[in-house]
Structure formats: structure tokens, C-alpha cells
Motif scaffolding. Sequence first.
Motif, PDB file in Angstrom:
ATOM      1  N   LEU A 110       0.855  -1.141  -0.123  1.00 42.97           N
ATOM      2  CA  LEU A 110       0.077   0.003   0.111  1.00 42.97           C
ATOM      3  C   LEU A 110       0.735   1.396  -0.006  1.00 42.97           C
ATOM      4  N   ARG A 111       1.910   1.315   0.732  1.00 41.83           N
ATOM      5  CA  ARG A 111       2.672   2.533   1.117  1.00 41.83           C
ATOM      6  C   ARG A 111       3.426   2.707  -0.431  1.00 41.83           C
ATOM      7  N   THR A 112       4.208   1.806  -0.916  1.00 39.65           N
ATOM      8  CA  THR A 112       4.851   1.962  -2.085  1.00 39.65           C
ATOM      9  C   THR A 112       4.145   2.429  -3.050  1.00 39.65           C
ATOM     10  N   LEU A 113       2.844   1.734  -3.332  1.00 40.61           N
ATOM     11  CA  LEU A 113       1.984   2.193  -4.384  1.00 40.61           C
ATOM     12  C   LEU A 113       1.581   3.675  -4.549  1.00 40.61           C
ATOM     13  N   VAL A 114       1.090   3.943  -2.959  1.00 43.50           N
ATOM     14  CA  VAL A 114       0.667   5.322  -2.808  1.00 43.50           C
ATOM     15  C   VAL A 114       1.836   6.249  -3.327  1.00 43.50           C
ATOM     16  N   ASP A 115       2.904   6.106  -2.664  1.00 41.62           N
ATOM     17  CA  ASP A 115       3.826   6.844  -2.863  1.00 41.62           C
ATOM     18  C   ASP A 115       4.438   7.122  -4.249  1.00 41.62           C
ATOM     19  N   ALA A 116       4.163   6.034  -5.223  1.00 46.32           N
ATOM     20  CA  ALA A 116       4.471   6.177  -6.444  1.00 46.32           C
ATOM     21  C   ALA A 116       3.308   6.818  -7.526  1.00 46.32           C
ATOM     22  N   GLY A 117       2.334   7.207  -6.888  1.00 48.45           N
ATOM     23  CA  GLY A 117       1.244   7.870  -7.592  1.00 48.45           C
ATOM     24  C   GLY A 117       0.260   6.674  -8.100  1.00 48.45           C
ATOM     25  N   VAL A 118       0.208   5.513  -7.846  1.00 50.72           N
ATOM     26  CA  VAL A 118      -0.845   4.703  -8.448  1.00 50.72           C
ATOM     27  C   VAL A 118      -2.182   4.923  -7.968  1.00 50.72           C
ATOM     28  N   GLN A 119      -3.104   5.275  -8.470  1.00 52.19           N
ATOM     29  CA  GLN A 119      -4.559   5.039  -8.073  1.00 52.19           C
ATOM     30  C   GLN A 119      -4.995   3.686  -7.905  1.00 52.19           C
ATOM     31  N   LEU A 120      -5.662   3.764  -6.857  1.00 53.48           N
ATOM     32  CA  LEU A 120      -6.148   2.281  -6.383  1.00 53.48           C
ATOM     33  C   LEU A 120      -7.638   2.567  -6.200  1.00 53.48           C
ATOM     34  N   LEU A 121      -8.190   1.397  -6.688  1.00 51.24           N
ATOM     35  CA  LEU A 121      -9.803   1.257  -6.747  1.00 51.24           C
ATOM     36  C   LEU A 121     -10.040  -0.153  -5.814  1.00 51.24           C
ATOM     37  N   LEU A 122     -10.197  -0.158  -4.746  1.00 47.48           N
ATOM     38  CA  LEU A 122     -10.514  -1.381  -3.794  1.00 47.48           C
ATOM     39  C   LEU A 122     -11.766  -1.796  -3.635  1.00 47.48           C
ATOM     40  N   HIS A 123     -12.113  -2.813  -3.027  1.00 48.63           N
ATOM     41  CA  HIS A 123     -13.486  -3.669  -3.015  1.00 48.63           C
ATOM     42  C   HIS A 123     -14.389  -3.441  -4.393  1.00 48.63           C
ATOM     43  N   THR A 124     -13.442  -3.683  -5.543  1.00 51.88           N
ATOM     44  CA  THR A 124     -14.181  -3.648  -6.737  1.00 51.88           C
ATOM     45  C   THR A 124     -13.621  -5.034  -7.718  1.00 51.88           C
ATOM     46  N   LEU A 125     -14.655  -5.542  -8.342  1.00 48.44           N
ATOM     47  CA  LEU A 125     -14.421  -6.724  -9.210  1.00 48.44           C
ATOM     48  C   LEU A 125     -14.856  -6.316 -10.598  1.00 48.44           C
ATOM     49  N   VAL A 126     -13.663  -6.831 -11.346  1.00 50.47           N
ATOM     50  CA  VAL A 126     -13.925  -6.685 -12.886  1.00 50.47           C
ATOM     51  C   VAL A 126     -14.634  -7.824 -13.388  1.00 50.47           C
ATOM     52  N   THR A 127     -15.689  -7.308 -13.936  1.00 50.39           N
ATOM     53  CA  THR A 127     -16.635  -8.412 -14.294  1.00 50.39           C
ATOM     54  C   THR A 127     -16.895  -8.640 -15.813  1.00 50.39           C
ATOM     55  N   ASP A 128     -16.287  -7.576 -16.743  1.00 50.99           N
ATOM     56  CA  ASP A 128     -16.671  -7.856 -18.245  1.00 50.99           C
ATOM     57  C   ASP A 128     -15.705  -6.861 -18.809  1.00 50.99           C
ATOM     58  N   VAL A 129     -15.673  -7.179 -20.361  1.00 51.36           N
ATOM     59  CA  VAL A 129     -14.884  -6.134 -20.973  1.00 51.36           C
ATOM     60  C   VAL A 129     -15.618  -5.586 -22.035  1.00 51.36           C
ATOM     61  N   VAL A 130     -15.318  -4.237 -22.721  1.00 51.16           N
ATOM     62  CA  VAL A 130     -16.304  -3.939 -23.891  1.00 51.16           C
ATOM     63  C   VAL A 130     -14.948  -3.825 -25.215  1.00 51.16           C
ATOM     64  N   MET A 131     -15.156  -4.820 -26.041  1.00 50.70           N
ATOM     65  CA  MET A 131     -14.366  -4.628 -27.018  1.00 50.70           C
ATOM     66  C   MET A 131     -14.513  -3.941 -28.459  1.00 50.70           C
ATOM     67  N   GLN A 132     -13.667  -3.519 -28.873  1.00 47.97           N
ATOM     68  CA  GLN A 132     -13.909  -2.755 -30.152  1.00 47.97           C
ATOM     69  C   GLN A 132     -12.681  -3.329 -31.337  1.00 47.97           C
ATOM     70  N   GLY A 133     -13.008  -4.061 -32.001  1.00 53.53           N
ATOM     71  CA  GLY A 133     -12.103  -5.047 -32.957  1.00 53.53           C
ATOM     72  C   GLY A 133     -11.304  -5.687 -31.965  1.00 53.53           C
ATOM     73  N   ASP A 134     -10.103  -5.838 -32.071  1.00 54.41           N
ATOM     74  CA  ASP A 134      -8.956  -6.560 -31.524  1.00 54.41           C
ATOM     75  C   ASP A 134      -8.606  -5.856 -30.171  1.00 54.41           C
ATOM     76  N   ARG A 135      -9.288  -4.640 -29.743  1.00 49.56           N
ATOM     77  CA  ARG A 135      -8.618  -3.877 -28.709  1.00 49.56           C
ATOM     78  C   ARG A 135      -9.894  -3.931 -27.545  1.00 49.56           C
ATOM     79  N   ILE A 136      -9.275  -3.934 -26.459  1.00 49.33           N
ATOM     80  CA  ILE A 136     -10.343  -3.587 -25.187  1.00 49.33           C
ATOM     81  C   ILE A 136     -10.594  -2.143 -25.044  1.00 49.33           C
ATOM     82  N   GLU A 137     -11.973  -1.687 -25.443  1.00 49.58           N
ATOM     83  CA  GLU A 137     -12.180  -0.347 -25.102  1.00 49.58           C
ATOM     84  C   GLU A 137     -12.459   0.065 -23.817  1.00 49.58           C
ATOM     85  N   ALA A 138     -13.046  -0.818 -23.115  1.00 50.62           N
ATOM     86  CA  ALA A 138     -13.295  -0.476 -21.657  1.00 50.62           C
ATOM     87  C   ALA A 138     -13.462  -1.755 -20.807  1.00 50.62           C
TER      88      ALA A 138
END
Length: 451
Positions: A110-138
Motif C-alpha cells: 500500500l505505501r509504495t504504491l501510494v508513494d508512486a502515485g498509483v490510483q487504487l480502486l479497492l472493493h471492486t471486481l472486474v466483471t466484463d470487457v467492452v471490445m472494439q475490434g481486437d482492442r479492449i475499449e473499456a
Amino acid sequence: MQIWIPEQQVEVIQDVDVVVAGGGPAGYAAALAAARSGVRTLLIERYGFLGGVGTNSLVAGFSSGFHDGERLVIGGIYSTLRETMYKQGALLKTDNYEPFDPDALAFYYLRTLVDAGVQLLLHTLVTDVVMQGDRIEAILVESKSGRQAIRAHTYIDATGDADVAARAGVDFEIGRPKDGLMQPVSLMFAVGGVDGDKLVREVPPIEDGPFSGHISGETHMIFEGQTERVAKAKEAGYLFHIPRTNIAIAWSLPGRPDVVYANFTRIQNVDGTKAEDLTRAEIEGRFQVEEAVTFFRQFMPGFETCYLQRVAPQVGIRESRRVKGQYTLSEHDIITTRKFSDVVAKAHYMVDIHDPLGQGTHYVKLKKGTSYDIPFRCLIQEQVSNLIVTGRCISATHEAFSSLRVMSISMALGEAAGTAAALAYQNHMVPGELSIGLLQEELVRNGAILE
């Protein structure tokens, strides 16, 4: 029976350069490496803390993949973490397995990530993706805030189970080829009230086991086996629910010789990508922990008045999905210590396959002073151009996976993934277009060991 969910608009809450899914050792290193390169980095984690199996599964020890018996073969972010935690008194240095304080690890992440400027989003589950061609759009996430979307230039799947890759349509394998079965899972636990001095006097570490030869100080100990004591307990009617015939490994904590963590449970036929299997594993695992504590009290010296101190919040998953990448690392590559021109990490951990059906474990140790290479092509696949897969779900066979799955190696792979993602963004290209020489040069500049 099915129900239909109506189409809905989903708010985009973040638009960053690099998104990392998963806050375990691979995801941690990936996010840290990307952020230190100056790109806007967001790390998504389903728990309220970081650390992966080292914290949420209490696998509170680094296996020997980072050292070949003569020298370190993993540097960079992992080496810095190791030295810092050692100086803090939160890690014990040994010649093989190195126990650490899991709570100290979570704070360090936690400390090293915060110090490096990483944005954190906790208590969050990745559930799906939105594709555009061969790329992940979101990517789509779910949390107390509801369903939301996050956009990025490059995505890193460090979920351990290749959740992002699978939802994006990337081909993957799961289990061993002949029947699809995976290595069993374990529920780690810790007991307190241990007489460390008595334990050290009466339970010497065996000399020929995979984790043998580890006494550090007079009251710290790592031991394994105890086959005769386990057999005696089973004959007396104990350990009815535990299929193991020995203790995989148990160890005392830095500064706490009265606390011992144990890997003794085994729950078989579990698919870590299925909620119903995970539910059964948690239930069976807790029944086994109860039996294990009784065994320790009645059959192990120094444990006569021990008590259950803590149980891991989640069972430890050894194996699930493995993506099909541009190259698939094999057991032959590992035991012949093969070298690759596009190496991004080195490792020295044994082939370590826990029998999916039986009680045993298959080991193939590497020779002292040797290591094998992991090529960048194992992190890249052909189907989704802006996705990098890292950690224990990279492209490897069932057998090879049993070696590269440990935390120190995952951290090295994460550092490679995060560095590649940052370079891809800065050079306006997808990761597969990167010059491997440029990536290797940047990794070495930051302390990675590639030769």
C-alpha cells in the motif's frame, strides 16, 4: 431458464494510461513499474487490501524461485521489497523458503504504491470487457457504487485466473491435458501459543525435503513432513477429513516464535473459476483446519497449548486458467534451463505438482546455480492487442505452470508487464510491437536480472 438484462448506459469513471486488474504480487509489481515510468496507472483489487495469496490466502513465505543457491536471479522490485522487509524485521532470510509477516507485506504494498502515485480502486471486481475490434475499449467493474466502466490505453490482467483475458475472448487452457483437473487448493491457518524453543529442540528439519534446511536463530523454524506423526494420528482416528499424509510446510514468523503458520489442508477437485467449487472449498477447508489444530495440540511438541489464531480469508488457488500466448513455456524448457532471446524474467523454482486426485506431490528440482528464462511472448497473445497477461496465468503448460506460479516469480513477471505497458503507451504502440531490446534495457536499468 434465462432472464434478459436490458441494455444500459454505464458511466466511465476513469480514463488512464494503464489499468492493472488484481493487486497480488504480479499486479502490485506491474502497477508500481508502470507508475514509476510516469504513466497514469490504476490498480483494481476486489479486497480492501493488497497482497494476493501472501495476504488473503496467508501463504506468508517466499519460495526459492528468486535464488539459484548461489545468487539472486530475481532483482528489481522484488529484491527491493525483500531487503526492506528484512531490515524492518518482517522477513526471515534463509537458504530457501523465506517467511514474512503478511500484514507487514500488505502495508508495504500500500505505501509504495501510494508513494508512486498509483490510483487504487479497492472493493471492486472486474466483471466484463467492452471490445472494439481486437482492442479492449473499456473494462466493466462492479462495486458498492454499482456497475461502472474504466478506459485505458493498455490493460494488464494480473487476476491470477485470467479473468480479463477470458472475458475478452482470449483462448486459454485449464487443468492438465488428460482430464482438465487442477492441483488441489489449501486453506492456510496460523496457531499461536507455541513453545518455539521446544519445537526447535524436538522437531529437527528434515534434510532432503523441498523446503529443508531452514533454521534461522534459536527459536525460528521451518519444518515439513512429520509423516510418522500424521500416520499415528490417522491410526488413532484423527485427521479423518485431511487427505494429506504429511505436513507440506510449517514455519514461525519473524519476531514471533510463538506463532506458526501451516500448509496442511488439501481440498481436491476444485475449479477456482467457479463460485460453487470455491464455496465447497471454504467449507471443507475450515473442517480440515479444526482437525489440524487438534492434531498439533496432541501430536506435535511445543503445540500442547496452542490455539487457532487466524484462518486465511480465502483458500489458496494453485492453478486455474492459463492463456494461450505467442509461446507456451514447457516443463522441458524449465528442467533444461532454456534461455530465450526475449527473456523478461529468470527463475529457479522446482516443478511442484500437487496431485489433483491423490495425496502426493511430484517434485523435480533444478540444479544449484542454474535458472530458466521466461520469454515476453508468454505474456502476449494474438487475439487482444492491448492486453498483457502476467503472474500465474501466463502461457505455460500444466507442468511448467507448477514452477512459475510462486510469488517472487509472479512479481518479476509483473514488473516486466508494467514496464512493457508504460513503454507501449509512451511509444504509441501496442505491447506486441515493442522492441524487446528496449524493454530489456529498461528492466535492467531498474535492477532486473536477465543474464
